[in-house]
Write a protein that holds these residues in place. Sequence first.
Motif: not given
Length: 317
Positions: A10-21, A208-212, A66-70
């Motif tokens: 789980a690199p920071a590039s994925l973990a950090e946006p997930l936690a932020a979302a 949005p914090v994440l993208n598809p 949630l939908s807007m966060a992702v």
Amino acid sequence: MNEPLVTDRAPASLAEPLAAARARVAEIIVDKGEVIDLAFSALLAGGHLLIEDLPGVGKTTLAQALSMAVGGSWQRIQFTSDMLPADILGVSVFRRQDEQFQFRPGPIFAHVVLADEINRATPRTQSALLEAMSEGQVTVDGHTHILPRPFYVIATQNPLDLSGTYPLPDSQLDRFLLRTRIGYPSEREERRLLTEPDRRRMLEQFEPVLNPEQVMQLIELAATLHVSEPVLDYIQALVAATRSHPEIKAGLSPRAALALVHVARAHALVMQQDFCLPDNVQAIFPALAGHRLQPIAEASASGDDVARAILESTPVP
């Protein structure tokens, strides 16, 4: 909140946006961390979420946040008693200039779909979602159309004792990976709702914090998290207990057992872990099993009651 997990898995590039979302959604839906974790877990397990509760407790707000966060596209479908399947899936329209039919996609063609008050639609219209939710595609007039990825349905449902509602058939309920309730906030957090800005205005400023693409990477990552043999033993013990319970018609199926593993992994990722623990299984078991366990006619307990009782009585490794 735990520190963002930074490992090869789980690199920071994925973990950090997930936690932020997750943190951004928690700003909108206060005092409901467990419900938010379940919502993200269903998403990262590649499933769908059913939120069942009374009107006014924040079902639609949670789905919108949630939908807007992702990120990605999203649609809201307000289910009504006169809605037809074509209103959801789309329709083929004859183009006179081309002398052929052209498919016009319905609102189901989005990354995140909010199916609001799904049990106000007739069973025929509810069943229009079956193929979309299980296969990620829809078939109209013999032609198959692929839905966007990720594809996540967040449905809200009012209790059946309210007028103008139809019970979801078992086949439809099974398509929802998790079912949860929101409930009332604590007195302290409800005071925040009364004194802070309206949550609808906060949603208007939601970014949005994440993208598809990141969500798909997280879904793939969740599927790789390690599940130890003792945790698998625990999962099998829970499943076996549902199959031998005297007040249940039929216990969890092998498909449900596999779903339990998938969601436990996803929950571990949401909690910033790189392996699955019994705590993850316990956190999601009632939401996964409650709506799948059908009590016998003379039973005094509901499926949710049985799921919680099994969780309390099954030894933890």
